[in-house]
Design a protein around this motif. Structure first.
Motif, PDB file in Angstrom:
ATOM      1  N   SER A  65       0.796  -1.155   0.105  1.00  0.00           N
ATOM      2  CA  SER A  65       0.106  -0.002   0.093  1.00  0.00           C
ATOM      3  C   SER A  65       0.936   1.149  -0.124  1.00  0.00           C
ATOM      4  N   TYR A  66       0.277   2.178  -0.671  1.00  0.00           N
ATOM      5  CA  TYR A  66       1.045   3.764  -0.761  1.00  0.00           C
ATOM      6  C   TYR A  66       0.012   4.597  -0.110  1.00  0.00           C
ATOM      7  N   THR A  67       0.659   5.601   0.351  1.00  0.00           N
ATOM      8  CA  THR A  67      -0.342   6.937   0.476  1.00  0.00           C
ATOM      9  C   THR A  67       0.078   7.598  -0.859  1.00  0.00           C
ATOM     10  N   SER A  68      -0.863   8.689  -1.076  1.00  0.00           N
ATOM     11  CA  SER A  68      -0.923   9.410  -2.381  1.00  0.00           C
ATOM     12  C   SER A  68       0.430  10.045  -2.637  1.00  0.00           C
ATOM     13  N   ALA A  69       1.112  10.660  -1.450  1.00  0.00           N
ATOM     14  CA  ALA A  69       2.188  11.282  -1.448  1.00  0.00           C
ATOM     15  C   ALA A  69       3.494  10.324  -1.990  1.00  0.00           C
ATOM     16  N   GLN A  70       3.462   9.305  -1.353  1.00  0.00           N
ATOM     17  CA  GLN A  70       4.509   8.247  -1.166  1.00  0.00           C
ATOM     18  C   GLN A  70       4.440   7.645  -2.842  1.00  0.00           C
ATOM     19  N   LEU A  71       3.110   7.393  -3.435  1.00  0.00           N
ATOM     20  CA  LEU A  71       3.030   6.822  -4.588  1.00  0.00           C
ATOM     21  C   LEU A  71       3.699   8.061  -5.631  1.00  0.00           C
ATOM     22  N   LYS A  72       3.393   9.042  -5.502  1.00  0.00           N
ATOM     23  CA  LYS A  72       3.853  10.158  -6.129  1.00  0.00           C
ATOM     24  C   LYS A  72       5.410  10.300  -6.121  1.00  0.00           C
ATOM     25  N   GLY A  73       5.824  10.364  -5.274  1.00  0.00           N
ATOM     26  CA  GLY A  73       7.223  10.475  -5.049  1.00  0.00           C
ATOM     27  C   GLY A  73       8.005   9.302  -5.427  1.00  0.00           C
ATOM     28  N   LYS A  74       7.142   8.164  -5.714  1.00  0.00           N
ATOM     29  CA  LYS A  74       8.055   6.975  -6.094  1.00  0.00           C
ATOM     30  C   LYS A  74       8.086   7.081  -7.612  1.00  0.00           C
ATOM     31  N   LEU A  75       6.893   7.671  -8.384  1.00  0.00           N
ATOM     32  CA  LEU A  75       6.817   7.803  -9.484  1.00  0.00           C
ATOM     33  C   LEU A  75       7.838   8.907 -10.200  1.00  0.00           C
ATOM     34  N   SER A  87      -8.844   6.573  -8.540  1.00  0.00           N
ATOM     35  CA  SER A  87      -9.996   6.564  -9.046  1.00  0.00           C
ATOM     36  C   SER A  87     -10.930   5.100  -8.727  1.00  0.00           C
ATOM     37  N   PHE A  88      -9.868   4.138  -8.894  1.00  0.00           N
ATOM     38  CA  PHE A  88     -10.389   2.775  -8.717  1.00  0.00           C
ATOM     39  C   PHE A  88     -10.388   2.453  -7.290  1.00  0.00           C
ATOM     40  N   GLY A  89      -9.971   3.343  -6.277  1.00  0.00           N
ATOM     41  CA  GLY A  89      -9.906   2.743  -4.979  1.00  0.00           C
ATOM     42  C   GLY A  89      -8.634   2.196  -4.416  1.00  0.00           C
ATOM     43  N   TYR A  90      -7.569   2.060  -5.595  1.00  0.00           N
ATOM     44  CA  TYR A  90      -6.285   1.623  -5.014  1.00  0.00           C
ATOM     45  C   TYR A  90      -5.602   2.565  -4.048  1.00  0.00           C
ATOM     46  N   VAL A  91      -5.654   3.608  -4.135  1.00  0.00           N
ATOM     47  CA  VAL A  91      -4.983   4.650  -3.350  1.00  0.00           C
ATOM     48  C   VAL A  91      -6.038   5.390  -2.406  1.00  0.00           C
ATOM     49  N   ASP A  92      -6.161   5.117  -1.161  1.00  0.00           N
ATOM     50  CA  ASP A  92      -7.280   6.017  -0.390  1.00  0.00           C
ATOM     51  C   ASP A  92      -6.225   6.344   0.940  1.00  0.00           C
ATOM     52  N   ASP A  93      -5.981   7.804   0.931  1.00  0.00           N
ATOM     53  CA  ASP A  93      -5.269   8.150   2.285  1.00  0.00           C
ATOM     54  C   ASP A  93      -6.107   7.979   3.601  1.00  0.00           C
ATOM     55  N   CYS A  94      -7.278   8.158   3.530  1.00  0.00           N
ATOM     56  CA  CYS A  94      -8.258   7.670   4.689  1.00  0.00           C
ATOM     57  C   CYS A  94      -8.241   6.459   5.064  1.00  0.00           C
TER      58      CYS A  94
END
Length: 209
Positions: free
Chosen positions: A71-81, A100-107
């Motif tokens: 699992s990644y947070t939004s910030a982690q995934l963006k940073g990884k990319l 949009s597919f629910g694969y990333v959800d910070d909450c």
């Protein structure tokens, strides 16, 4: 726009820098396809295709592949990319696509993290850990309130008592220096001074943990 620099990376990947726009990464074979050479002009149509078609599609695929393993947070995934050479805007588009597919959800990430760690970590430590992962404070606080709510004080006291027992500390027989030492230790763990003092005044042998 003029290609100002080509830098070879691992696995036959090339970092391309231009006079305008963000740097981006392509494979060696793609440089030949688009006729990219250092010091030469990169045509507008080729640049558009790279930025609007090739890299967005690749970034989305990369994001989904990353999420298969953990699992990644939004910030982690963006940073990884971004670390992988995708421009910021394209990395954000890929994160939004995965979300949009629910694969990333910070909450959901925050809620799962709190649920897993609430018995062993202080509130302050949990908040700090989640903020380091890039989750906004208001998201963390909302998740904390839903999961822990009014039970925070008692939960933290139980955690403190666990540490006291683990350290074989006895408030009744401890010297002033020993009490100061245990209080400093607990404070570094992220527990509030009020809860530490309150827990130390308890009869820890009768406190259920």
């Amino acid at each position: 726009m003029t290609v100002t620099e080509l830098t070879e990376l691992a696995r036959s990947r090339i970092m391309i820098k231009t006079q305008e726009g963000p740097a981006f990464v392509l494979y060696k074979g793609e440089l030949r396809v688009y006729g990219i050479e250092q010091g030469q002009e990169l045509g507008q149509e080729a640049y558009r295709e790279i930025m609007e078609e090739l890299l967005p599609k690749r970034a989305k695929k990369r994001a989904l592949n990353l999420l298969k393993n953990r699992s990644y947070t939004s910030a982690q995934l963006k940073g990884k990319l971004e670390t992988g050479g995708y421009p910021e805007q394209i990395a954000q588009e890929a994160v939004d696509y995965a979300a949009s597919f629910g694969y990333v959800d910070d909450c959901r990430y925050a809620a799962d993290f709190i649920e897993y760690n609430k018995e062993t970590k202080s509130q302050m430590r949990i908040f700090m850990d989640l903020q380091r992962k890039g989750i906004p404070e208001h998201v963390i606080r909302e998740s904390w309130d839903k999961i822990v709510g009014d039970g925070r004080q008692e939960l933290e006291k139980e955690q403190i008592v666990r540490w006291i027992n683990k350290k074989h500390f006895s408030p009744e027989t401890a010297t002033l220096q020993e009490k100061q030492k245990i209080m400093s230790f607990l404070y570094r763990k992220g527990f509030s001074i009020d809860n530490i003092r309150s827990a130390l005044s308890l009869d820890i042998n009768s406190f259920c943990v």
